[in-house]
Design a protein around this motif. Sequence first.
Motif, PDB file in Angstrom:
ATOM      1  N   SER A   1      37.665  19.592  19.828  1.00 48.75           N
ATOM      2  CA  SER A   1      37.480  20.711  20.766  1.00 48.75           C
ATOM      3  C   SER A   1      36.187  21.467  20.464  1.00 48.75           C
ATOM      4  O   SER A   1      35.790  21.625  19.311  1.00 48.75           O
ATOM      5  CB  SER A   1      38.664  21.668  20.669  1.00 48.75           C
ATOM      6  OG  SER A   1      38.424  22.832  21.435  1.00 48.75           O
ATOM      7  N   THR A   2      35.573  21.949  21.519  1.00 49.89           N
ATOM      8  CA  THR A   2      34.365  22.767  21.365  1.00 49.89           C
ATOM      9  C   THR A   2      34.710  24.259  21.357  1.00 49.89           C
ATOM     10  O   THR A   2      33.818  25.097  21.402  1.00 49.89           O
ATOM     11  CB  THR A   2      33.357  22.472  22.482  1.00 49.89           C
ATOM     12  OG1 THR A   2      33.982  22.717  23.751  1.00 49.89           O
ATOM     13  CG2 THR A   2      32.866  21.036  22.423  1.00 49.89           C
ATOM     14  N   ASP A   3      35.998  24.590  21.280  1.00 46.62           N
ATOM     15  CA  ASP A   3      36.426  25.991  21.312  1.00 46.62           C
ATOM     16  C   ASP A   3      36.205  26.723  19.991  1.00 46.62           C
ATOM     17  O   ASP A   3      36.271  27.947  19.946  1.00 46.62           O
ATOM     18  CB  ASP A   3      37.906  26.088  21.706  1.00 46.62           C
ATOM     19  CG  ASP A   3      38.136  25.686  23.151  1.00 46.62           C
ATOM     20  OD1 ASP A   3      37.157  25.670  23.939  1.00 46.62           O
ATOM     21  OD2 ASP A   3      39.289  25.360  23.496  1.00 46.62           O
ATOM     22  N   THR A   4      35.977  25.991  18.895  1.00 47.67           N
ATOM     23  CA  THR A   4      35.681  26.628  17.621  1.00 47.67           C
ATOM     24  C   THR A   4      34.217  26.370  17.272  1.00 47.67           C
ATOM     25  O   THR A   4      33.603  25.423  17.789  1.00 47.67           O
ATOM     26  CB  THR A   4      36.569  26.058  16.485  1.00 47.67           C
ATOM     27  OG1 THR A   4      36.217  24.696  16.256  1.00 47.67           O
ATOM     28  CG2 THR A   4      38.047  26.175  16.833  1.00 47.67           C
ATOM     29  N   LEU A   5      33.669  27.178  16.394  1.00 43.06           N
ATOM     30  CA  LEU A   5      32.279  27.001  15.982  1.00 43.06           C
ATOM     31  C   LEU A   5      32.090  25.650  15.297  1.00 43.06           C
ATOM     32  O   LEU A   5      31.129  24.929  15.589  1.00 43.06           O
ATOM     33  CB  LEU A   5      31.838  28.136  15.053  1.00 43.06           C
ATOM     34  CG  LEU A   5      30.386  28.080  14.568  1.00 43.06           C
ATOM     35  CD1 LEU A   5      29.419  28.064  15.762  1.00 43.06           C
ATOM     36  CD2 LEU A   5      30.088  29.239  13.653  1.00 43.06           C
TER      37      LEU A   5
ATOM     38  N   GLY B   1      33.896  22.919  15.735  1.00 39.19           N
ATOM     39  CA  GLY B   1      34.013  21.881  16.764  1.00 39.19           C
ATOM     40  C   GLY B   1      32.753  21.782  17.611  1.00 39.19           C
ATOM     41  O   GLY B   1      32.277  20.684  17.915  1.00 39.19           O
TER      42      GLY B   1
END
Length: 161
Positions: free
Chosen positions: A46-50, A52
Amino acid sequence: MPDRVLTTKPLTTAGMVIGIGMGGFVDGILFHQILQLHNMLSARISTDTLLGAKTNMVWDGLFHTLVWIATVAGIVMLWKAVKRADVLLSGQALFGSTLLGFGLFNFVEGIIDHHILNLHHVYERIGSSMWDYVFLASGVALILTGWLMIRYSRSAPIGCL
């Protein structure tokens, strides 16, 4: 003195490699960066965390490195092709082969990354969808268009190229 036989093969091979590289750049720049619809591994990480987002950014960079190398290789091949006396220099064959390479990129990348490995989808927020099939269809359309242009350039009178 026998007639020289001219060929477009070195030109079309170079164009296909350039097209593969350019197809990758359009995918990476348009879908990954400008529209931000997906990243290289966005179905897996996921790109939702830094962390990621950074991981995906690194993989996007590696992807761009590969398509840059393909583009440079295609340009070197083109340089060598235009210096050969037996190569028919046809803008139509070069453009057609570039479209064919672009289509090959879309089709192969779509099959492998979207369907087999499930690394990402065209529109990641909705996952696997009709957009993945539209991407494949665009590849087929580009391949057929490019192939027809190459084929026509080989049979057209010299003055028409």
